[in-house]
Enzyme design. Sequence first.
Site, PDB file in Angstrom:
ATOM      1  N   ARG A 165       9.087   0.254 -11.453  1.00 24.43           N
ATOM      2  CA  ARG A 165       7.839   0.830 -10.656  1.00 24.43           C
ATOM      3  C   ARG A 165       6.538  -0.218 -10.703  1.00 24.43           C
ATOM      4  O   ARG A 165       5.766   0.417 -11.004  1.00 24.43           O
ATOM      5  CB  ARG A 165       7.556   2.258 -11.338  1.00 24.43           C
ATOM      6  N   SER A 236       7.167  11.791  -8.928  1.00 24.82           N
ATOM      7  CA  SER A 236       7.196  11.753 -10.273  1.00 24.82           C
ATOM      8  C   SER A 236       5.761  11.254 -10.641  1.00 24.82           C
ATOM      9  O   SER A 236       5.180  10.215 -10.223  1.00 24.82           O
ATOM     10  CB  SER A 236       7.943  10.686 -10.877  1.00 24.82           C
ATOM     11  N   GLU A 331       1.955   7.291 -12.676  1.00 26.74           N
ATOM     12  CA  GLU A 331       2.792   6.272 -11.507  1.00 26.74           C
ATOM     13  C   GLU A 331       1.929   6.010 -10.390  1.00 26.74           C
ATOM     14  O   GLU A 331       1.830   5.160  -9.970  1.00 26.74           O
ATOM     15  CB  GLU A 331       4.053   7.034 -11.159  1.00 26.74           C
TER      16      GLU A 331
HETATM   17  C1  FAD Z   1       8.256  14.251  -3.159  1.00 22.17           C
HETATM   18  C2  FAD Z   1       8.037  12.747  -3.482  1.00 22.17           C
HETATM   19  C3  FAD Z   1       9.330  12.152  -3.926  1.00 22.17           C
HETATM   20  C4  FAD Z   1       9.158  10.741  -4.599  1.00 22.17           C
HETATM   21  N1  FAD Z   1      10.269  10.158  -5.009  1.00 22.17           N
HETATM   22  C5  FAD Z   1      10.309   8.820  -5.330  1.00 22.17           C
HETATM   23  C6  FAD Z   1      11.242   8.031  -5.997  1.00 22.17           C
HETATM   24  O1  FAD Z   1      12.337   8.654  -6.021  1.00 22.17           O
HETATM   25  N2  FAD Z   1      11.240   6.825  -6.407  1.00 22.17           N
HETATM   26  C7  FAD Z   1      10.059   6.032  -6.122  1.00 22.17           C
HETATM   27  O2  FAD Z   1      10.093   4.976  -6.727  1.00 22.17           O
HETATM   28  N3  FAD Z   1       8.937   6.527  -5.555  1.00 22.17           N
HETATM   29  C8  FAD Z   1       8.821   7.999  -5.231  1.00 22.17           C
HETATM   30  N4  FAD Z   1       7.901   8.487  -4.741  1.00 22.17           N
HETATM   31  C9  FAD Z   1       6.534   7.823  -4.455  1.00 22.17           C
HETATM   32  C10 FAD Z   1       6.139   7.392  -3.183  1.00 22.17           C
HETATM   33  O3  FAD Z   1       6.893   7.887  -2.172  1.00 22.17           O
HETATM   34  C11 FAD Z   1       6.469   5.779  -3.049  1.00 22.17           C
HETATM   35  O4  FAD Z   1       5.723   5.116  -4.106  1.00 22.17           O
HETATM   36  C12 FAD Z   1       6.419   5.210  -1.658  1.00 22.17           C
HETATM   37  O5  FAD Z   1       6.973   4.029  -1.449  1.00 22.17           O
HETATM   38  C13 FAD Z   1       4.847   5.246  -1.331  1.00 22.17           C
HETATM   39  O6  FAD Z   1       4.889   4.864   0.067  1.00 22.17           O
HETATM   40  P1  FAD Z   1       3.480   5.229   1.019  1.00 22.17           P
HETATM   41  O7  FAD Z   1       3.633   4.673   2.202  1.00 22.17           O
HETATM   42  O8  FAD Z   1       3.196   6.652   0.979  1.00 22.17           O
HETATM   43  O9  FAD Z   1       2.355   4.707  -0.025  1.00 22.17           O
HETATM   44  P2  FAD Z   1       0.746   5.018  -0.354  1.00 22.17           P
HETATM   45  O10 FAD Z   1       0.965   6.053  -1.097  1.00 22.17           O
HETATM   46  O11 FAD Z   1       0.112   5.026   1.154  1.00 22.17           O
HETATM   47  O12 FAD Z   1       0.471   3.749  -0.974  1.00 22.17           O
HETATM   48  C14 FAD Z   1       1.032   3.344  -2.303  1.00 22.17           C
HETATM   49  C15 FAD Z   1       0.170   2.054  -2.721  1.00 22.17           C
HETATM   50  O13 FAD Z   1       0.524   1.075  -1.911  1.00 22.17           O
HETATM   51  C16 FAD Z   1      -0.450   0.205  -1.170  1.00 22.17           C
HETATM   52  N5  FAD Z   1      -0.042   0.113  -0.024  1.00 22.17           N
HETATM   53  C17 FAD Z   1       0.167   0.828   1.099  1.00 22.17           C
HETATM   54  N6  FAD Z   1       0.831   0.271   2.138  1.00 22.17           N
HETATM   55  C18 FAD Z   1       0.522  -1.143   1.687  1.00 22.17           C
HETATM   56  C19 FAD Z   1       0.858  -2.341   2.496  1.00 22.17           C
HETATM   57  N7  FAD Z   1       1.261  -2.335   3.675  1.00 22.17           N
HETATM   58  N8  FAD Z   1       0.448  -3.557   1.851  1.00 22.17           N
HETATM   59  C20 FAD Z   1       0.031  -3.454   0.525  1.00 22.17           C
HETATM   60  N9  FAD Z   1      -0.234  -2.401  -0.198  1.00 22.17           N
HETATM   61  C21 FAD Z   1      -0.023  -1.266   0.406  1.00 22.17           C
HETATM   62  C22 FAD Z   1      -1.431   1.387  -1.367  1.00 22.17           C
HETATM   63  O14 FAD Z   1      -2.832   0.768  -1.241  1.00 22.17           O
HETATM   64  C23 FAD Z   1      -1.513   2.112  -2.668  1.00 22.17           C
HETATM   65  O15 FAD Z   1      -1.901   1.349  -3.867  1.00 22.17           O
HETATM   66  C24 FAD Z   1       7.777  10.034  -4.175  1.00 22.17           C
HETATM   67  C25 FAD Z   1       6.695  10.551  -3.808  1.00 22.17           C
HETATM   68  C26 FAD Z   1       6.792  11.909  -3.270  1.00 22.17           C
HETATM   69  C27 FAD Z   1       5.652  12.701  -2.760  1.00 22.17           C
END
Ligand code: FAD
Length: 340
Positions: A165, A236, A331
């Site tokens: 992570r 998580s 996380e």
């Molecule tokens: C129901 C649920 C289940 C989940 N299950 C998992 C799982 O099984 N495993 C897991 O690892 N995660 C899980 N997650 C966490 C999450 O989905 C992941 O971390 C996902 O990759 C976040 O993507 P996002 O586009 O929503 O990022 P955001 O929440 O929009 O951003 C997350 C971080 O990344 C940065 N960021 C976003 N885009 C960019 C970019 N283009 N360049 C640089 N930085 C950037 C943001 O500034 C922030 O710091 C889960 C979340 C939820 C709500």
Amino acid sequence: MLSIQRNVPLDDLNTLGFSANAEYFVQITDIAQLPLLCEYCQEQKLELLLLGGGSNLVLGDRIGGMVALIDLKGWSSESLKDGRVLLRIAAGENWHTAVDRMLDEGLFGLENLALIPGTVGAAPVQNIGAYGVELKDHLHEVEVYDRAQKCFTRLSRSACHFAYRDSVFKSLEPDRYIITAVTFILQRDFNPVLGYSGLSELAGRPYLTARDVFEQVCSIRRSKLPDPKLLGNAGSFFKNPVIPPEQLLQLKQRFPDLVSYPDQGRCKLAAGWMIDRCGWKGRREGQVGVYEHQALVLFNAGGGTRTELERLMANIQLSVQQTFGVWLEPEPRFYPAIKN
Ligand SMILES: Cc1cc2nc3c(=O)[nH]c(=O)nc-3n(C[C@H](O)[C@H](O)[C@H](O)COP(=O)(O)OP(=O)(O)OC[C@H]3O[C@@H](n4cnc5c(N)ncnc54)[C@H](O)[C@@H]3O)c2cc1C
């Protein structure tokens, strides 16, 4: 080229569903906008928050500075001589839709990561992982705009410093790179990863396909995790702590049923199990709480605030620390950062 808005609500752009307002907001649909955006933020002395699907962050009421929604689209592939395929996907594509399309195109390796919310561009940030597979296992390189050097460049897998992570984008240099595209290296042959308990039952099935694994992962996830559209959450909420084997032995004397997994010579503890054991599962404090089917998930039932969530988080951290002597790290990233 940059269409900047003021005072934009982000309530629908974060899966916890917190009410938040961005001082400045811009949608990025073309990489040519990025140098202009960074120049503008530097001149105006604005902090920059990159936003994908908003599923891994905790927002405060007011986000001072600029929020840039990364909405870059695109998909292309190249076959290698050894039969593998390099697949390049732009940062703003939806992660789950991308995995679905990989299978339609006969490209295997990431099927265990189905149904993780968010964008392709955010996936390397915390090296997303689930059901025995991590993003890094199939990542070739990451295309970025480097804010320090003011240029577009590519980072190899090793330059991303992936860990559990974690990556260069999350901890080493969290504000340096804007991810514009990710290239994966995928197989045409399907090699299932079925070590995780919910998937091992598929092992004996004749003619097992990657689509079967994908469907099974989706079905397990739907039964365990709340849909953010129905109950605000960020998946998580805590990382599973990793401790030395000697510390695990001591803990096992007091808690023989403590759930743990080997992790490169160390031991990863199931944070959800510890939170449950401390009596938090299903508890609610105001409008926030701990999900009744999975203690690792904190939720906003609607109208909850970040202050309430921070209080709940701190109470859980304290009680796990007092019971097990282990500190739980959150996380998701907090914007603005938590004041200590
Ligand atoms: C129901 C649920 C289940 C989940 N299950 C998992 C799982 O099984 N495993 C897991 O690892 N995660 C899980 N997650 C966490 C999450 O989905 C992941 O971390 C996902 O990759 C976040 O993507 P996002 O586009 O929503 O990022 P955001 O929440 O929009 O951003 C997350 C971080 O990344 C940065 N960021 C976003 N885009 C960019 C970019 N283009 N360049 C640089 N930085 C950037 C943001 O500034 C922030 O710091 C889960 C979340 C939820 C709500």
